[in-house]
Design an enzyme around this catalytic site. Sequence first.
Site, PDB file in Angstrom:
ATOM      1  N   TYR A 154      13.455 -12.253  -9.264  1.00 32.18           N
ATOM      2  CA  TYR A 154      12.151 -11.477  -9.588  1.00 32.18           C
ATOM      3  C   TYR A 154      11.390 -12.520 -10.292  1.00 32.18           C
ATOM      4  O   TYR A 154      10.098 -12.650  -9.873  1.00 32.18           O
ATOM      5  CB  TYR A 154      12.076 -10.187 -10.038  1.00 32.18           C
ATOM      6  CG  TYR A 154      11.038  -9.433 -10.036  1.00 32.18           C
ATOM      7  CD1 TYR A 154      10.120  -9.143  -8.925  1.00 32.18           C
ATOM      8  CD2 TYR A 154      10.598  -8.751 -11.201  1.00 32.18           C
ATOM      9  CE1 TYR A 154       8.992  -8.413  -9.190  1.00 32.18           C
ATOM     10  CE2 TYR A 154       9.379  -8.104 -11.243  1.00 32.18           C
ATOM     11  CZ  TYR A 154       8.800  -8.061 -10.248  1.00 32.18           C
ATOM     12  OH  TYR A 154       7.497  -7.021 -10.532  1.00 32.18           O
TER      13      TYR A 154
ATOM     14  N   ILE B 276       5.834  -9.356   5.189  1.00 30.07           N
ATOM     15  CA  ILE B 276       4.861 -10.149   4.750  1.00 30.07           C
ATOM     16  C   ILE B 276       5.186 -11.640   4.568  1.00 30.07           C
ATOM     17  O   ILE B 276       4.556 -12.513   4.300  1.00 30.07           O
ATOM     18  CB  ILE B 276       4.274  -9.693   3.510  1.00 30.07           C
ATOM     19  CG1 ILE B 276       3.003 -10.379   2.767  1.00 30.07           C
ATOM     20  CG2 ILE B 276       5.188  -9.716   2.309  1.00 30.07           C
ATOM     21  CD1 ILE B 276       1.843 -10.342   3.877  1.00 30.07           C
TER      22      ILE B 276
ATOM     23  N   ILE C 222       5.880  -2.479   4.329  1.00 29.43           N
ATOM     24  CA  ILE C 222       7.084  -2.764   5.318  1.00 29.43           C
ATOM     25  C   ILE C 222       7.168  -1.250   6.137  1.00 29.43           C
ATOM     26  O   ILE C 222       7.706  -1.467   6.847  1.00 29.43           O
ATOM     27  CB  ILE C 222       8.216  -3.021   4.480  1.00 29.43           C
ATOM     28  CG1 ILE C 222       9.579  -3.577   5.312  1.00 29.43           C
ATOM     29  CG2 ILE C 222       8.880  -1.649   3.722  1.00 29.43           C
ATOM     30  CD1 ILE C 222       9.165  -4.945   5.428  1.00 29.43           C
TER      31      ILE C 222
ATOM     32  N   GLY D 227       0.834  -1.265  -0.123  1.00 27.85           N
ATOM     33  CA  GLY D 227       0.010   0.065  -0.007  1.00 27.85           C
ATOM     34  C   GLY D 227       0.694   1.265  -0.033  1.00 27.85           C
ATOM     35  O   GLY D 227       0.303   2.290  -0.410  1.00 27.85           O
TER      36      GLY D 227
HETATM   37  N1  SER Z   1       8.826  -2.924 -13.121  1.00 31.89           N
HETATM   38  C1  SER Z   1       9.378  -4.053 -13.025  1.00 31.89           C
HETATM   39  C2  SER Z   1      10.606  -4.357 -13.009  1.00 31.89           C
HETATM   40  O1  SER Z   1      11.373  -3.726 -13.711  1.00 31.89           O
HETATM   41  C3  SER Z   1       8.908  -5.282 -14.193  1.00 31.89           C
HETATM   42  O2  SER Z   1       7.640  -5.852 -13.786  1.00 31.89           O
HETATM   43  O3  SER Z   1      11.292  -5.120 -12.329  1.00 31.89           O
END
Ligand code: SER
Length: 326
Positions: free
Chosen positions: A150, A59, A39, A8
Amino acid sequence: MKILILGGAGMIGQKLLSLILQKKEIKSKKVSEITLFDIINAPYPENSSIPIITKSGDISDPKVSNDLILSKPDIIFHLAAIVSGQAEQEFDLGWNINTRGSWGLFEAIRSQGDSYCPRVVFTSSIAVFGDKAPLTKTPQSAFLNPSTVYGISKAAGENWAQYYFTKYGLDIRSIRYPGIIGYQSMPGGGTTDYAVDIYHSAVKNEVFSCFLDSETKLPMMFMNDAVRSTIELMKSPIENINTRTSYNLAGMSFSPNEIYKEIKKSYPSFRIEYKIDFRQTIADKWPKSIDDNEARNDWGWKPKYNLTSMTFIMLEKLKEIYNKTD
Ligand code: SER
């Protein structure tokens, strides 16, 4: 109706909050409470007509997810994540927040039993694709071999979403965001973030130092479209949702050189220099454009902004913001 926004305090979470408060997309008469979780304590307007609660924590700790679910929110926007660049450098943090955070949330919902079935929107990313997927018009069902922490963690989250839907009937819907560009707040740690920073440099009359090569095309989306897509997916009737991993989503595609040229139309003396860093390797494996036909067919997705219309708004809004702070 109680709404919970995880992430948020972030760029997208804050815009989502302001849209809900402006009663634009969700009828606010129906909203009895909004909880912002991050956080840090997320900022929010003090004069809000809807009660807002802010909570902060980690989280990736299942106790935290369980606590958040105790109040039984009806709608959950799960935006909390450590994005690509930061997750490469702090991969424990990236993996824990992104994977354990999503799994912990889904599990906390499941453990409440069958009588609790909120609508959850989980946001994934184009980072789930790797070099086995076609680089242009990347299809919905392309093979996923993500090359970053990621991307791996988002692919895992997508599969958890599908698992909890198939096995337990949890109504989790998901979209793969491209790079999101907005003026409201600064993003942090992403590979696509140069496309936000470049506008700030232009308005501040600074030379922009770009960490990606001039011709590296990536899929992008203006914040207004991104938040609208998130809300539209949430509102879509359950029978329209045929993809329970994550929907491809497209807005526009451009390279640093193309956005630079667009900005130069308004700022002719604006200058860019290229100082390529590790994020180039990440960007090279990501799609250049996305095929989002399934989102268009299933729940009527259609972007409104292109590079020209987005650039106009970004420059106008940032000028206002910087003039105020002068
Ligand atoms: N905006 C993100 C990133 O650059 C991609 O989903 O990590």
